[in-house]
Structures are given as C-alpha cells and as structure tokens.
Motif scaffolding. Structure first.
Motif, PDB file in Angstrom:
ATOM      1  N   VAL A 170       3.559  -1.499   3.791  1.00  0.00           N
ATOM      2  CA  VAL A 170       3.010  -0.147   3.776  1.00  0.00           C
ATOM      3  C   VAL A 170       4.182   0.806   3.617  1.00  0.00           C
ATOM      4  CG1 VAL A 170       1.720   1.600   5.064  1.00  0.00           C
ATOM      5  CG2 VAL A 170       1.134  -0.828   5.317  1.00  0.00           C
ATOM      6  N   ILE A 220       4.304   7.924   8.230  1.00  0.00           N
ATOM      7  CA  ILE A 220       4.346   7.010   9.365  1.00  0.00           C
ATOM      8  C   ILE A 220       5.087   7.730  10.475  1.00  0.00           C
ATOM      9  CG2 ILE A 220       5.179   4.772  10.209  1.00  0.00           C
ATOM     10  CD1 ILE A 220       5.110   3.820   7.224  1.00  0.00           C
ATOM     11  N   ILE A 270       0.992   4.922   0.810  1.00  0.00           N
ATOM     12  CA  ILE A 270       0.204   5.901   1.563  1.00  0.00           C
ATOM     13  C   ILE A 270      -0.098   7.116   0.682  1.00  0.00           C
ATOM     14  CG2 ILE A 270       0.037   7.326   3.641  1.00  0.00           C
ATOM     15  CD1 ILE A 270       1.911   5.359   5.052  1.00  0.00           C
ATOM     16  N   VAL A 299      -4.259   4.343   8.381  1.00  0.00           N
ATOM     17  CA  VAL A 299      -3.270   3.304   8.074  1.00  0.00           C
ATOM     18  C   VAL A 299      -3.085   2.383   9.271  1.00  0.00           C
ATOM     19  CG1 VAL A 299      -0.833   2.889   7.516  1.00  0.00           C
ATOM     20  CG2 VAL A 299      -2.103   4.719   6.341  1.00  0.00           C
ATOM     21  N   ARG A 300      -2.999   2.942  10.454  1.00  0.00           N
ATOM     22  CA  ARG A 300      -2.821   2.160  11.688  1.00  0.00           C
ATOM     23  C   ARG A 300      -3.920   1.104  11.828  1.00  0.00           C
ATOM     24  NH1 ARG A 300      -4.091   5.947  15.970  1.00  0.00           N
ATOM     25  NH2 ARG A 300      -6.209   5.230  15.584  1.00  0.00           N
ATOM     26  N   LEU A 327      -3.706  10.832   8.056  1.00  0.00           N
ATOM     27  CA  LEU A 327      -3.568   9.533   7.399  1.00  0.00           C
ATOM     28  C   LEU A 327      -3.182   8.397   8.341  1.00  0.00           C
ATOM     29  CD1 LEU A 327      -1.709  10.805   4.220  1.00  0.00           C
ATOM     30  CD2 LEU A 327      -4.026   9.849   4.288  1.00  0.00           C
ATOM     31  N   TRP A 328      -2.322   8.672   9.325  1.00  0.00           N
ATOM     32  CA  TRP A 328      -1.818   7.587  10.164  1.00  0.00           C
ATOM     33  C   TRP A 328      -2.921   6.820  10.901  1.00  0.00           C
ATOM     34  CZ3 TRP A 328       1.343   3.929  10.430  1.00  0.00           C
ATOM     35  CH2 TRP A 328       1.534   3.213  11.618  1.00  0.00           C
ATOM     36  N   LEU A 380       0.860  -1.183   0.000  1.00  0.00           N
ATOM     37  CA  LEU A 380       0.000   0.000   0.000  1.00  0.00           C
ATOM     38  C   LEU A 380       0.891   1.226   0.000  1.00  0.00           C
ATOM     39  CD1 LEU A 380      -2.729   1.551   0.508  1.00  0.00           C
ATOM     40  CD2 LEU A 380      -2.178   1.351   2.942  1.00  0.00           C
ATOM     41  N   LEU A 429      -3.358   6.402  -1.031  1.00  0.00           N
ATOM     42  CA  LEU A 429      -4.457   6.622  -0.085  1.00  0.00           C
ATOM     43  C   LEU A 429      -4.710   8.119   0.077  1.00  0.00           C
ATOM     44  CD1 LEU A 429      -6.488   5.606   2.042  1.00  0.00           C
ATOM     45  CD2 LEU A 429      -4.597   5.634   3.696  1.00  0.00           C
TER      46      LEU A 429
END
Length: 171
Positions: free
Chosen positions: A79, A84, A31, A63-64, A59-60, A29, A34
């Motif tokens: 990822v 991050i 980011i 994603v988390r 975003l985190w 993925l 996304l």
C-alpha cells in the motif's frame, strides 16, 4: 505480508511499490487511485486539492480495514501513498502488526537541492502527473522536512535518501 510505503510527494513511493511488485509479485494499491475513485464517484465532498489531514481522516479508515482483510485472508499487499498516518500502529493489535512492514521515504535537504531537476524528471516514471506545477524546490524541501520531523517524533521506520536514490527492501 503488508508493506506500507509513505513519504512526501515526489519521494518515489509509487516507483518503489512497482519495484517491489516486480521483485516479490505482491500487488500494490495506490491510495491516490482509491482517493480519485471515491472523489470521481461522488462518494465524498473532498477534492484532490483538499487538505492532506482531511484526506487522511477519510481514506485511512478504509485502507486500514482493507489491510486487516488482506492479513485475515493470508494475502500480500503493498500500500503506497501519503495518506498513512504516522500513528498507524495504534489501529492494529499485535496479531496484525506482525504482518505489516512500514517504510517512510524522506529526501535529505542536500539531495533535494542537488537533484531537484532529476526529481521532477522522474515524477512521471510510473504515472502521468497531470498537474505538477505546485512542485517546487521549496515545497519539496518543506514537505520532506515535515515528514522527517514526524517520522522521528513517532519513532517510525524511515529511509533517508542522501546521495543516490537507492532503496532496496528485503522481506
């Protein structure tokens, strides 16, 4: 297994993710994909030019929770992206952490100065960067110095790219 790959712009995060996909058959993925999907679908007021801190805060959490879901489903995922946070570990208990590997890519000052033309040439090896005029020797030096400082401060795993760009991750 989850592999998190971060680092400053132009450090080869996407290229490494592609290499790992080919080697281990783990999907990845980006980011950035996304981010652009959320921006283009108007699910956020943020833009591609928004501050990285604001983008990470937005975003985190998404994603988390995706990472947690992948682990719970006993799947694998790579990822990659610069969104991050360095304190990412605080968001996971030990049951999750044992399934996550984290790698931060950092280019040394000498590597950047000696290879900047190649860094720019390889910028489009996996993806087509539409707007790359902001990438200068000074910006790459500054960004990598910042990532190195934060990686050391937070005691996270990082690869220092010094002489040649060779990163190999064995799982």
């Amino acid at each position: 297994m989850i592999i998190l790959i971060t680092g400053a712009s132009h450090t080869g995060k996407t290229a490494l993710a592609q290499k790992l996909l080919e080697k281990y058959k783990y999907p990845y993925l980006s980011i950035d994909h996304l981010k652009m999907g959320l921006i283009r679908s108007k699910n956020t007021e943020l833009t591609p030019m928004s501050d990285d801190i604001d983008l990470t805060k937005y975003l985190w959490p998404i994603v988390r929770e995706m990472v947690k879901t992948v682990i719970e489903n006993k799947q694998n995922l790579i990822v990659e992206g610069c969104y991050i946070p360095f304190d990412w570990q605080k968001d996971f208990d030990n049951d999750y952490l044992r399934h996550i590997r984290y790698y931060c890519l950092v280019m040394s000052e000498e590597y950047i100065k000696n290879n900047f033309v190649r860094i720019k040439e390889y910028a489009n090896i996996i993806e087509n960067r539409l707007h790359d005029e902001h990438c200068t020797v000074d910006s790459v030096l500054k960004d990598n110095a910042q990532y190195l400082e934060l990686a050391i401060k937070h005691k996270v795993n990082y690869f220092m790219i010094k002489d040649r760009y060779e990163i190999d991750i064995d799982l």
